[in-house]
Scaffold this motif. Structure first.
Motif, short mmCIF file in Angstrom:
data_model
loop_
_atom_site.label_atom_id
_atom_site.label_comp_id
_atom_site.label_asym_id
_atom_site.label_seq_id
_atom_site.Cartn_x
_atom_site.Cartn_y
_atom_site.Cartn_z
N GLU A 195 40.64 50.76 34.08
CA GLU A 195 42.09 50.61 34.02
C GLU A 195 42.84 51.41 35.08
N GLN A 199 41.74 49.01 38.17
CA GLN A 199 42.81 48.15 37.64
C GLN A 199 42.26 46.72 37.51
N ARG A 200 41.11 46.63 36.88
CA ARG A 200 40.33 45.40 36.82
C ARG A 200 41.03 44.32 35.99
N THR A 201 41.02 43.10 36.53
CA THR A 201 41.55 41.95 35.80
C THR A 201 40.49 41.41 34.86
N SER A 202 40.86 40.43 34.07
CA SER A 202 39.96 39.93 33.02
C SER A 202 38.85 39.04 33.56
N GLU A 206 41.45 35.60 38.04
CA GLU A 206 42.71 36.34 38.09
C GLU A 206 42.60 37.42 39.16
N THR A 207 43.06 37.10 40.36
CA THR A 207 42.87 38.02 41.49
C THR A 207 43.65 39.31 41.31
N GLY A 208 44.91 39.20 40.93
CA GLY A 208 45.73 40.40 40.80
C GLY A 208 46.18 40.91 42.16
N THR A 442 41.27 44.27 45.30
CA THR A 442 42.27 43.70 44.42
C THR A 442 41.84 43.95 42.98
N GLY A 443 42.60 43.42 42.04
CA GLY A 443 42.23 43.58 40.64
C GLY A 443 40.89 42.93 40.31
N ALA A 444 40.54 41.90 41.07
CA ALA A 444 39.25 41.22 40.88
C ALA A 444 38.21 41.71 41.87
#
Length: 612
Positions: A195, A199-202, A206-208, A442-444
């Motif tokens: 987190e 800041q990982r996405t699901s 979902e790149t974020g 990125t988040g992904a």
């Protein structure tokens, strides 16, 4: 606009660049990557044998020695795992390491141009360079993770040591204190990793947004790499005095601290102590994992060994160097396990849980389990800082060799244009790879890192290594290759070469073939924890694999097509060395290779002696 077809590209890659460079040698001023005492005034040489050895050790000893080998040893019977590990070192790792380092040193060329020895396999060199490129993209992202955690360690208490990690602040100097207890079965360190740090996405779908603190750390990582390699081996050779030795200092400190902790004995017992299970040796998976770990730990078939050894002086003893580096690498793996598991044993004692429940590998060990364990120690920021500086240095000197592969291939392909522009080449390569690495922050991003690692740093290398050993032992000729090595290290007895012949002609190809077939048979689509990759992600991974391997058949067909004569004559010509193959400098070519570019048929015929 000028158009380039396949003929243009291969012509540039494999033209007789050596003769052209030597003709112009006297008219060019000395370049920054060439020293006054270098025997090769075109490409340069290592400033000292010490710098070469440290670079090779730094390249071979990487993150896998710390975060993968100890876990495999624990998983596969503890001390019993050392038996298949040592055997696989002898039959697969060391023969390939010796072959590659001698191959690059003999002709003083990078992983593409060395295949002038067997032109039909020049695509293998391109595959090695592409794999090194893909790996360099995500490997520096891992270094960026370590840099972020290093900055986050300069606070007390450590931000992942509290009970909750809901903060997503980007300023690593802020005290991101976690409160209110962990949720969803996650430990505080795991929540911090997911987190706060990532800041990982699901999912990969979902790149974020770009995680800017990781992007800045990635930029810093590439600045460090670019600065160290700005003058090629002349500058990186100085940096490795620190990056190759500091990890040993930290491992020793962590080991001394670890064995003094309560519960450390339990961790070491699980790792390699009296709980070793010899019955595990009957499990074929143990042997497969031992061979795979040896193969990837020594960094064979990546092109880096050829690139680094190509800057050696001709009469350097590559055999002695191979023995030293391989033993050092494997010894480091065993030593690192004691440092890791002594502290994990203490962590298990604190949590009142079995060691098996806290032991982990890969990202789980480096960024979750071990940081969590360090946070339980007195003066925890100090141990955390030491640990992540160690990870950074382990990653950097491995990364140096990866970028050296790319730069060496480019300079070998365009010697006139790039000879005096080493700094520009390095800067351009680092800039492009930084931009290509931005999706990985990125988040992904962690999904991309895992995807590239699975599809570009796996069985592709087994294919390259198998073709390499078959090409040199059968097409080029194992006995001929041995004579080439003896030109550098001196004549050896038939008994000396008995083992190497057995490995190169039979044992090593069989071992690599078994591992390759097994790896393909047992291949499963990658996942990250419980997150399943989308179909388009898996398809993209296979496309990356195909892009790396497709050059092998393309170049093979192209070389046969460009040869003259009937079908058999074309194939035979494509499997025979080019006229400019051999030692780079005229003074080393001797009677076996003659003067480069000689038109005397008797001289040229010396280059095509019986192979077997």
């Amino acid at each position: 606009m000028r158009k380039y077809n396949l003929s243009n590209i291969t012509g540039v890659l494999f033209k007789n660049s050596v003769a052209a460079e030597q003709d112009n040698n006297g008219s060019n001023k000395q370049d920054s990557h060439v020293g006054q005492e270098d025997e090769n005034t075109d490409r340069g040489n290592w400033s000292s044998k010490r710098e070469y050895m440290l670079s090779m050790i730094g390249y071979a000893v990487g993150l896998g020695n710390v975060w993968r080998f100890p876990y495999l040893a624990y998983k596969h019977g503890g001390g019993a795992f050392l038996i298949p590990y040592t055997i696989m070192l002898a039959v697969a790792g060391l023969p390939l390491f010796f072959m590659e380092s001698s191959f690059g040193q003999f002709c003083s060329q990078g992983p593409i141009n060395v295949w002038k020895a067997v032109p039909i396999l020049q695509g293998v060199g391109i595959t090695m360079m592409l794999v090194s490129t893909f790996v360099a993209i995500y490997y520096n992202v891992i270094i960026a993770y370590s840099i972020y955690y290093l900055f986050a360690s300069f606070q007390y208490p450590l931000p992942w040591s509290a009970k909750d990690c809901n903060s997503t602040a980007l300023n690593v100097t802020e005290n991101q204190t976690c409160q209110n207890g962990s949720t969803a079965g996650q430990s505080p360190s795991e929540k911090y990793w997911d987190e706060v740090a990532l800041q990982r996405t699901s999912s990969m779908n979902e790149t974020g947004p770009v995680v800017w603190h990781l992007a800045l750390c990635l930029l810093l990582a590439w600045i460090l790499v670019g600065a160290a390699l700005f003058k090629g081996i002349k500058s990186s050779g100085k940096v490795v005095y620190f990056t190759a030795t500091f990890p040993y200092v930290v491992l020793f400190i962590l080991l001394i601290r670890g064995v003094t902790l309560e519960g450390a004995k339990d961790g070491i017992e699980f790792y390699i102590g009296s709980k070793s299970n010899l019955t595990k040796l009957a499990d074929s998976e143990v042997w497969k994992d031992a061979a795979t770990q040896i193969f990837f730990s020594l960094s064979v078939a990546w092109g880096g060994l050829m690139a680094l050894s190509s800057y050696n002086k001709f009469y350097n003893n590559s055999y002695q160097d191979s023995i030293i580096v391989c033993i050092t690498n494997c010894g480091t793996s065993v030593f690192a396990g004691f440092a890791i598991f002594s502290i994990l044993g203490h962590m298990a004692h604190v949590y009142q849980r079995p060691v098996s429940e806290v032991a982990d590998a890969g990202f789980g060990l480096a960024f979750i389990a071990y940081p969590d364990a360090l946070s339980k120690l007195p003066i925890s920021p100090l141990w955390s800082i030491l640990f992540f500086v160690m990870l950074i240095t382990l990653g950097l000197d491995s990364q140096f060799a990866g970028i050296e592969v790319i730069a060496t291939c480019l300079q070998d392909a365009y010697p006139k244009l790039l000879k005096s522009k080493r700094g520009i080449v390095t800067t351009a390569v680092c800039t492009v790879l930084f931009l290509l690495g931005l999706p990985c922050v990125t988040g992904a991003g962690i999904y991309w890192v895992n995807l590239i690692d699975t599809f570009c740093a796996g069985w592709i290398l087994l294919v390259a290594g198998l073709l390499e050993v078959l090409g040199l032992s059968i097409l080029y000729g194992g006995n001929r290759f041995i004579k080439d090595i003896e030109m550098m290290i001196g004549s050896k007895s038939a008994l000396f070469w008995l083992w190497w012949r057995a490995c190169w002609f039979l044992i090593t190809p069989v071992v690599l073939s078994i591992i390759l077939v097994w790896s393909l048979y047992t291949f499963t689509s990658p996942t990250y924890g419980s997150v399943v990759y989308p179909d388009w992600g898996i398809s993209l991974g296979w496309c990356m694999t195909a892009f790396c391997l497709i050059w092998i058949p393309i170049l093979a067909v192209w070389k046969v097509y460009k040869a003259s004569g009937g079908p058999w004559q074309r194939i035979k010509a494509a499997c025979s060395p080019t006229e400019d193959w051999g030692p780079y400098l005229e003074c080393h070519r001797g009677e076996r290779y003659g003067t480069r570019g000689a038109t005397d048929p008797n001289v040229i015929s010396n280059k095509f002696t019986t192979r077997l």
